[in-house]
Design an enzyme around this catalytic site. Structure first.
Site, PDB file in Angstrom:
ATOM      1  N   GLY A   1       0.740  -1.378  -0.380  1.00  0.00           N
ATOM      2  CA  GLY A   1      -0.401  -0.321  -0.023  1.00  0.00           C
ATOM      3  C   GLY A   1       1.125   1.035   0.021  1.00  0.00           C
TER       4      GLY A   1
ATOM      5  N   ARG B   1      -2.235  10.985  10.838  1.00  0.00           N
ATOM      6  CA  ARG B   1      -0.736  10.246  11.619  1.00  0.00           C
ATOM      7  C   ARG B   1       0.117  10.758  12.646  1.00  0.00           C
ATOM      8  NH1 ARG B   1       2.890   8.524   8.838  1.00  0.00           N
ATOM      9  NH2 ARG B   1       2.207   6.594   8.942  1.00  0.00           N
TER      10      ARG B   1
ATOM     11  N   CYS C   1     -10.601  21.109  18.321  1.00  0.00           N
ATOM     12  CA  CYS C   1     -10.300  21.226  19.558  1.00  0.00           C
ATOM     13  C   CYS C   1     -10.036  20.016  20.462  1.00  0.00           C
ATOM     14  CB  CYS C   1     -11.811  21.180  20.163  1.00  0.00           C
ATOM     15  SG  CYS C   1     -12.826  22.598  19.660  1.00  0.00           S
TER      16      CYS C   1
HETATM   17  N1  LLP Z   1      -1.655  -6.177   4.205  1.00  0.00           N
HETATM   18  C1  LLP Z   1      -2.155  -6.070   4.859  1.00  0.00           C
HETATM   19  C2  LLP Z   1      -3.145  -7.953   5.276  1.00  0.00           C
HETATM   20  C3  LLP Z   1      -1.912  -5.234   5.657  1.00  0.00           C
HETATM   21  O1  LLP Z   1      -3.176  -5.124   6.530  1.00  0.00           O
HETATM   22  C4  LLP Z   1      -2.029  -4.589   5.577  1.00  0.00           C
HETATM   23  C5  LLP Z   1      -1.551  -2.728   6.238  1.00  0.00           C
HETATM   24  C6  LLP Z   1      -1.427  -4.015   3.877  1.00  0.00           C
HETATM   25  C7  LLP Z   1      -1.208  -5.383   3.577  1.00  0.00           C
HETATM   26  C8  LLP Z   1      -0.744  -2.882   3.771  1.00  0.00           C
HETATM   27  O2  LLP Z   1       0.898  -2.671   4.366  1.00  0.00           O
HETATM   28  P1  LLP Z   1       1.500  -1.269   3.522  1.00  0.00           P
HETATM   29  O3  LLP Z   1       1.902  -1.879   2.469  1.00  0.00           O
HETATM   30  O4  LLP Z   1       1.213  -0.218   3.132  1.00  0.00           O
HETATM   31  O5  LLP Z   1       2.373  -1.234   4.315  1.00  0.00           O
HETATM   32  N2  LLP Z   1      -2.888   3.099   9.390  1.00  0.00           N
HETATM   33  C9  LLP Z   1      -1.374   2.623   9.163  1.00  0.00           C
HETATM   34  C10 LLP Z   1      -1.171   1.437   8.400  1.00  0.00           C
HETATM   35  C11 LLP Z   1      -2.264   0.647   9.213  1.00  0.00           C
HETATM   36  C12 LLP Z   1      -1.924  -0.443   7.340  1.00  0.00           C
HETATM   37  C13 LLP Z   1      -2.594  -1.277   7.781  1.00  0.00           C
HETATM   38  N3  LLP Z   1      -2.836  -2.750   6.935  1.00  0.00           N
HETATM   39  C14 LLP Z   1      -0.112   4.283   8.813  1.00  0.00           C
HETATM   40  O6  LLP Z   1      -1.107   4.875   8.544  1.00  0.00           O
HETATM   41  O7  LLP Z   1       0.990   3.769   9.251  1.00  0.00           O
END
Ligand code: LLP
Length: 401
Positions: A262, A299, A328
């Site tokens: 992602g 974030r 707030c």
């Molecule tokens: N696959 C699974 C099963 C996941 O749970 C996630 C992310 C991804 C792929 C993708 O991960 P990435 O490549 O984006 O690291 N909100 C948080 C990140 C939460 C990630 C949740 N799962 C942030 O802003 O850092």
């Protein structure tokens, strides 16, 4: 071609997100190329940035989708991502979600518990279908990242341990309504160390081998997402090393490789643009108050995450300040104690690395309307989500009395 933040801010007002689509292409190609020795599928983790144009752009490159809700799945289908490139993950899928996923005929449903496996069996029997599944293995590995985004330890809610996974594969083999075609692990997000990933892949690969001896043949090996990006000065995993190490761990196994990035694909392609409202000084502390807030980009508040901030076209009179929004809550900040040039009302602040988990985690807190999103593609900017209006925001509410 550079993004003209000034002109765009005039045209679309602030705050807004803008994503550089050419950069997304570059990241996608780099990853795909690294896995070229084997059949691979890059299933974009929709949660990172689920704007339809972003999805469509990635679909046009050949990407599939990793979805964690039926809403994300519908988005992927809407932009034309082929069902056979879609995976449905998540610890808590409802019956309705599972039924719909079955009816959409996607590549596989990623099962995260024994109870879910049995529920899915009942639902697929009801539909007269055979559910294609993978099982998410929790390899009990410390991913060495922020605890909120670490998922590969037994104490986390995700997946099942190796022994249970094995029993679940045997169960699936004996069911006429389940077909195990894949295996999955994902140990966390914003990973900057290769060794935990490799350790996890090796654990899962040895499970694949022991399944083989039970005549359970897995075709898809999903290494999850999690590749870290540079927000500040992180030393990153080299994509070539990442791919090579995975390919090496899977040597002699005839598998299609899936990965679910992602952040890697979109984080550094995105900017959050916000205007200065005022500056103020409270007991010698300098605050730069902007029109964006934690509801737009959470974030920093949620993870204490660092995002580089730049005042457009100003580099003089630098001093320490907190950049804060109008909400707030004391937690409503984009940065604390950073060095920033002196600003005036309407100066533009560019918040970097905001393409992943920015807009997709935004909310309407404080009855703030959600911001606009723009795409910058081949030198031109286009609106890909109009700013929400107050009417949009209240459109589902009733005045009961
Ligand atoms: N696959 C699974 C099963 C996941 O749970 C996630 C992310 C991804 C792929 C993708 O991960 P990435 O490549 O984006 O690291 N909100 C948080 C990140 C939460 C990630 C949740 N799962 C942030 O802003 O850092």
């Amino acid at each position: 071609m550079q993004i003209n933040f000034k002109a765009l801010s005039k045209k679309y007002q602030t705050p807004y997100y803008i994503y550089d689509f050419d950069e997304i292409t570059k990241n996608y190609k780099e990853l795909k190329e690294a896995f070229k020795a084997r059949k691979s599928l890059i299933a974009y983790a929709v949660k990172a940035n689920s704007n339809l144009s972003v999805l469509k752009h990635l679909k046009n490159q050949g990407a599939g989708a990793d979805c964690v809700s039926i809403g994300e799945l519908k988005r992927a289908l809407k932009v034309g991502i082929e069902p056979y490139k879609i995976i449905f993950s998540g610890v808590g899928k409802s019956d309705k979600e599972l039924e719909l996923a079955l009816s959409f005929n996607i590549l596989m449903i990623n099962v995260e518990s024994e109870a879910e496996l049995k529920r899915l069996e009942i639902l697929s029997k009801r539909q007269g279908k055979i559910a294609r599944i993978s099982i998410r293995v929790n390899p009990n590995i410390d991913a060495k990242t922020h605890p909120y985004i670490s998922t590969g330890l037994n104490e986390n809610k995700f997946g099942v341990d190796v022994d249970l996974a094995k029993r679940m594969y045997i169960y699936a083999k004996n069911s006429p309504f389940l077909e195990a075609i894949g295996i999955h692990c994902h140990i966390g997000s914003q990973l900057t160390e290769l060794s935990p990933i490799i350790e996890a892949v090796q654990i899962v690969a040895s499970l694949v081998k022991s399944l083989k001896s039970l005549k359970i043949d897995i075709s898809f090996f999903d290494v999850g997402g999690g590749l870290g990006v540079r927000y500040k000065d992180e030393v990153l995993i080299k994509i070539y090393d990442y791919a090579q190490a995975i390919l090496k761990s899977l040597y002699a196994l005839d598998l299609t490789l899936i990965c679910e990035p992602g952040r890697f694909l979109v984080a550094n392609c995105g900017y959050f643009v916000t205007s200065v409202l005022y500056e103020k000084q409270n007991s010698n502390k300098r605050f730069v108050i902007v029109d964006g807030a934690m509801n737009d980009l959470i974030r920093p508040s949620l993870y204490n995450a660092y995002h580089k901030i730049q005042v457009l076209d100003k580099t003089k009179d630098i001093s320490k300040c907190n950049v804060v929004g109008p909400i707030c809550e004391s937690g409503d900040f984009f940065a604390k104690d950073i060095e920033l040039a002196q600003t005036k009302p309407q100066d533009l602040l560019i918040i970097h690395s905001a393409g992943a988990y920015g807009f997709s985690m935004s909310s309407n807190y404080n009855t703030r309307t959600r911001v606009a999103e723009l795409a910058f593609f081949r030198g031109e900017a286009r609106l890909i989500r109009r700013r929400e209006s107050f009417e949009d925001l209240i459109s589902h509410e009733e005045e009961f009395l």
